[in-house]
Design an enzyme around this catalytic site. Sequence first.
Site, PDB file in Angstrom:
ATOM      1  N   TYR A   1      -1.432  -0.326  11.028  1.00  0.00           N
ATOM      2  CA  TYR A   1      -1.840  -0.873   9.787  1.00  0.00           C
ATOM      3  C   TYR A   1      -0.722  -0.735   8.759  1.00  0.00           C
ATOM      4  CZ  TYR A   1      -3.511  -1.006   4.794  1.00  0.00           C
ATOM      5  OH  TYR A   1      -3.594  -1.348   3.607  1.00  0.00           O
TER       6      TYR A   1
ATOM      7  N   SER B   1       0.777  -1.118  -0.146  1.00  0.00           N
ATOM      8  CA  SER B   1       0.047   0.102   0.060  1.00  0.00           C
ATOM      9  C   SER B   1       0.882   1.300  -0.097  1.00  0.00           C
ATOM     10  CB  SER B   1      -0.933  -0.054   1.350  1.00  0.00           C
ATOM     11  OG  SER B   1      -1.573   1.249   1.427  1.00  0.00           O
TER      12      SER B   1
ATOM     13  N   LYS C   1       2.502  -3.500   6.909  1.00  0.00           N
ATOM     14  CA  LYS C   1       2.733  -3.438   5.443  1.00  0.00           C
ATOM     15  C   LYS C   1       4.313  -3.314   5.307  1.00  0.00           C
ATOM     16  CE  LYS C   1      -1.123  -4.486   3.550  1.00  0.00           C
ATOM     17  NZ  LYS C   1      -1.578  -5.757   3.162  1.00  0.00           N
TER      18      LYS C   1
HETATM   19  C1  UD1 Z   1      -6.338   4.375   3.907  1.00  0.00           C
HETATM   20  C2  UD1 Z   1      -4.897   4.209   4.051  1.00  0.00           C
HETATM   21  C3  UD1 Z   1      -4.686   3.083   2.721  1.00  0.00           C
HETATM   22  C4  UD1 Z   1      -5.340   2.082   2.990  1.00  0.00           C
HETATM   23  C5  UD1 Z   1      -6.799   2.579   2.834  1.00  0.00           C
HETATM   24  C6  UD1 Z   1      -7.467   1.254   2.845  1.00  0.00           C
HETATM   25  C7  UD1 Z   1      -3.199   5.499   4.978  1.00  0.00           C
HETATM   26  C8  UD1 Z   1      -2.702   6.947   4.810  1.00  0.00           C
HETATM   27  N1  UD1 Z   1      -4.064   5.092   4.152  1.00  0.00           N
HETATM   28  O1  UD1 Z   1      -6.676   5.266   2.787  1.00  0.00           O
HETATM   29  O2  UD1 Z   1      -3.045   2.921   2.758  1.00  0.00           O
HETATM   30  O3  UD1 Z   1      -4.964   1.190   1.786  1.00  0.00           O
HETATM   31  O4  UD1 Z   1      -7.110   3.138   3.963  1.00  0.00           O
HETATM   32  O5  UD1 Z   1      -8.418   1.149   3.905  1.00  0.00           O
HETATM   33  O6  UD1 Z   1      -2.954   4.865   5.942  1.00  0.00           O
HETATM   34  N2  UD1 Z   1     -12.638  10.806   3.616  1.00  0.00           N
HETATM   35  C9  UD1 Z   1     -13.842  11.629   4.145  1.00  0.00           C
HETATM   36  N3  UD1 Z   1     -14.685  11.186   4.504  1.00  0.00           N
HETATM   37  C10 UD1 Z   1     -15.126   9.791   4.877  1.00  0.00           C
HETATM   38  C11 UD1 Z   1     -14.025   9.004   4.674  1.00  0.00           C
HETATM   39  C12 UD1 Z   1     -12.817   9.285   3.991  1.00  0.00           C
HETATM   40  O7  UD1 Z   1     -13.571  12.720   3.937  1.00  0.00           O
HETATM   41  O8  UD1 Z   1     -16.243   9.299   5.414  1.00  0.00           O
HETATM   42  C13 UD1 Z   1     -11.437  11.470   3.390  1.00  0.00           C
HETATM   43  C14 UD1 Z   1     -10.135  11.046   4.097  1.00  0.00           C
HETATM   44  O9  UD1 Z   1      -9.763  12.091   5.174  1.00  0.00           O
HETATM   45  C15 UD1 Z   1      -9.095  11.145   2.926  1.00  0.00           C
HETATM   46  C16 UD1 Z   1      -9.763  10.557   1.826  1.00  0.00           C
HETATM   47  O10 UD1 Z   1     -11.317  10.791   1.919  1.00  0.00           O
HETATM   48  O11 UD1 Z   1      -8.732  12.318   2.705  1.00  0.00           O
HETATM   49  C17 UD1 Z   1      -9.745   8.980   1.466  1.00  0.00           C
HETATM   50  O12 UD1 Z   1      -9.935   8.454   2.578  1.00  0.00           O
HETATM   51  P1  UD1 Z   1     -10.241   6.907   2.799  1.00  0.00           P
HETATM   52  O13 UD1 Z   1     -10.910   6.290   1.487  1.00  0.00           O
HETATM   53  O14 UD1 Z   1     -10.294   6.310   3.889  1.00  0.00           O
HETATM   54  O15 UD1 Z   1      -8.642   6.249   2.271  1.00  0.00           O
HETATM   55  P2  UD1 Z   1      -7.185   6.723   2.869  1.00  0.00           P
HETATM   56  O16 UD1 Z   1      -7.239   7.128   4.155  1.00  0.00           O
HETATM   57  O17 UD1 Z   1      -6.423   7.543   2.001  1.00  0.00           O
END
Ligand code: UD1
Length: 340
Positions: free
Chosen positions: A148, A124, A152
């Site tokens: 997590y 990842s 990895k």
């Molecule tokens: C995270 C992990 C990634 C992992 C993935 C799988 C980190 C930095 N990233 O990705 O390695 O493979 O999870 O689960 O460890 N967001 C919102 N509202 C929400 C959900 C998310 O605004 O309800 C935003 C988050 O703040 C982020 C973006 O959307 O900026 C993506 O979030 P998300 O889909 O959870 O993925 P990551 O956090 O990037």
Amino acid sequence: MAVLVTGGAGYIGSHTAVVLHEAGRDVVVLDDLSNSSPAAVDALRALTRPDLPFVEADAADVDAVGRAIADHGVDEVVHFAAFKSVSGSIADPDGYHRNNVGSTVGVVEAMRHNGVSRMVFSSSCTVYGEPTDLPVTEDSPISASNPYGATKVACEELLAAEAEAGGLDVLLLRYFNPVGAHASGDLGEDPRGTPDNLVPYLMQVAVGRRESLSVFGDDYDTPDGSAIRDYIHVVDLAEGHLAALDALAADRGSRGCTAVNLGTGTGYSVLDVLAAAGRVIGRPVPHQVVGRRDGDIQRIWADPSLAADLLGWRAGRGLDEMLADHWRWQQRHPDGYAAT
Ligand code: UD1
């Protein structure tokens, strides 16, 4: 000869199993169903073959993995089986370590006992932590920002050491943010409980299962203030695994252990994704801005050029296609596999 897909009932694993089957590989799926559903196996069989071999077992169980390898003549492995929730790992660091590192140890041992040397590993972009320089290349500094991510990093180090010791050739595929679903709308992402990830949550709001999406922060140092990620279609990602297996089989400069980014090279903000989803769905998705989420990074996107050079692979599907495919899955299966 056959390919063993551990975690093959999960989101990325199941899409990869379909792509490998379509490319003519004999696929054997191994999964303990701890975070996936028997209905995902049924969906996989409907899209591949009704008798697709499925072994219900924990990837840490060396004997069970060894039997799957021996019984089916497996000569290559794609190892997905792992937990993937950042928040879950903060609540249960040792459980995450035991599961994610333990399964990798189990698979490596079973491969060694059976003389299997080619592995594609599900890593990842989390291994880069909060990057200082963008886009990230495979030589960017490694730094886990949560337990997590630490699992990895630990698995990557273990696999690199095994390759160095001889007997293992491994490609570490560092995924950016997978979204989307199979074009049929019958294979997709079905998170248990409240989704952690942006697109599954957004789609559950759009389909009426949840009220409103929380946008985690609009005060980041980005053009619109929301955080930026490199979203990649899950089928592009699946095709990246096929390209990786082909590169290992043909020994195209892939001896030993090599890390490869699988991303598109383009970053989109949370608000970009919301706007695109509104276009694709045909109406705005209810949302409100809240504070930043603990452990989130600000910006990341990939330099995907090594994947192009080494694997001959490039992501071809854009953000609207990812969201349209995810939406089709969500509409056909509003309650996920449970209702099928
Ligand atoms: C995270 C992990 C990634 C992992 C993935 C799988 C980190 C930095 N990233 O990705 O390695 O493979 O999870 O689960 O460890 N967001 C919102 N509202 C929400 C959900 C998310 O605004 O309800 C935003 C988050 O703040 C982020 C973006 O959307 O900026 C993506 O979030 P998300 O889909 O959870 O993925 P990551 O956090 O990037």
